[in-house]
Write a protein that holds these residues in place. Structure first.
Motif, mmCIF file in Angstrom:
data_model
loop_
_atom_site.group_PDB
_atom_site.id
_atom_site.type_symbol
_atom_site.label_atom_id
_atom_site.label_comp_id
_atom_site.label_asym_id
_atom_site.label_seq_id
_atom_site.Cartn_x
_atom_site.Cartn_y
_atom_site.Cartn_z
ATOM 1 N N MET A 89 13.555 -30.684 -14.551
ATOM 2 C CA MET A 89 12.231 -31.244 -14.795
ATOM 3 C C MET A 89 11.160 -30.433 -14.064
ATOM 4 N N ALA A 90 11.401 -30.090 -12.817
ATOM 5 C CA ALA A 90 10.443 -29.312 -12.033
ATOM 6 C C ALA A 90 10.251 -27.940 -12.653
ATOM 7 N N LYS A 91 11.320 -27.421 -13.255
ATOM 8 C CA LYS A 91 11.256 -26.113 -13.892
ATOM 9 C C LYS A 91 10.256 -26.131 -15.050
ATOM 10 N N TYR A 92 10.300 -27.192 -15.850
ATOM 11 C CA TYR A 92 9.400 -27.311 -16.996
ATOM 12 C C TYR A 92 7.938 -27.490 -16.550
ATOM 13 N N ILE A 93 7.761 -28.236 -15.508
ATOM 14 C CA ILE A 93 6.403 -28.438 -14.981
ATOM 15 C C ILE A 93 5.843 -27.108 -14.470
ATOM 16 N N ALA A 94 6.659 -26.329 -13.793
ATOM 17 C CA ALA A 94 6.239 -25.028 -13.294
ATOM 18 C C ALA A 94 5.884 -24.104 -14.455
ATOM 19 N N GLN A 95 6.673 -24.129 -15.520
ATOM 20 C CA GLN A 95 6.398 -23.295 -16.692
ATOM 21 C C GLN A 95 5.082 -23.704 -17.354
ATOM 22 N N ILE A 96 4.851 -24.993 -17.435
ATOM 23 C CA ILE A 96 3.604 -25.502 -18.030
ATOM 24 C C ILE A 96 2.405 -25.073 -17.188
ATOM 25 N N ILE A 97 2.538 -25.161 -15.868
ATOM 26 C CA ILE A 97 1.444 -24.768 -14.973
ATOM 27 C C ILE A 97 1.175 -23.275 -15.104
ATOM 28 N N ILE A 98 2.217 -22.468 -15.166
ATOM 29 C CA ILE A 98 2.047 -21.020 -15.295
ATOM 30 C C ILE A 98 1.402 -20.677 -16.638
ATOM 31 N N SER A 155 -2.228 -21.677 -16.588
ATOM 32 C CA SER A 155 -2.991 -20.757 -15.744
ATOM 33 C C SER A 155 -3.292 -19.468 -16.483
ATOM 34 N N GLN A 156 -2.316 -18.976 -17.226
ATOM 35 C CA GLN A 156 -2.524 -17.744 -17.985
ATOM 36 C C GLN A 156 -3.583 -17.933 -19.063
ATOM 37 N N VAL A 157 -3.530 -19.037 -19.754
ATOM 38 C CA VAL A 157 -4.519 -19.317 -20.809
ATOM 39 C C VAL A 157 -5.916 -19.422 -20.212
#
Length: 126
Positions: free
Chosen positions: A1-10, A13-15
């Motif tokens: 779950m934390a992995k998906y949240i980190a991916q969403i945040i990254i 941030s890029q967008v």
């Protein structure tokens, strides 16, 4: 779950970073174009016009708009000045000062145009 949240945040941030960079680039281009337009406009003006604009704080076009004058004639300037100054006598000191500055700017322009005409007449007479 934390992995998906980190991916969403990254990804988010890029967008946001790309959008910010694009907006910054557009703003820089717009300011450069505005500076070029201003430079071209200043090159077109004569030195006396720039001095008058700085000294009196108004451009010729602004002064014409304030007094609602289309052509420069001493009588029309006096007429519009008197009527607008009296109309704003009790209303606003600020408006009165703008009207006075506009009249000064137009009078300065009339004086300059008269002296230019006088110079060309003297040059053609010799």
């Amino acid at each position: 779950m934390a992995k998906y949240i980190a991916q969403i945040i990254i990804a988010g941030s890029q967008v946001i970073g790309r959008a910010f960079a694009r907006a910054l680039k557009q703003e820089i281009e717009a300011s450069q174009q505005a500076a070029q337009r201003l430079g071209n406009q200043n090159n077109a003006k004569t030195r006396s016009e720039r001095v008058a604009n700085q000294k009196l704080g108004l451009t010729l076009d602004e002064a014409k708009q304030i007094l609602n004058i289309s052509k420069l004639s001493k009588e029309e300037i006096e007429e519009r000045y008197n009527s607008l100054f009296k109309a704003n006598e009790k209303a606003s000191l600020y408006l009165q000062s703008k009207i006075v500055r506009a009249k000064e700017r137009l009078d300065h322009e009339l004086k300059n145009s008269d002296s230019k005409e006088q110079t060309t007449k003297e040059g053609s007479n010799t």
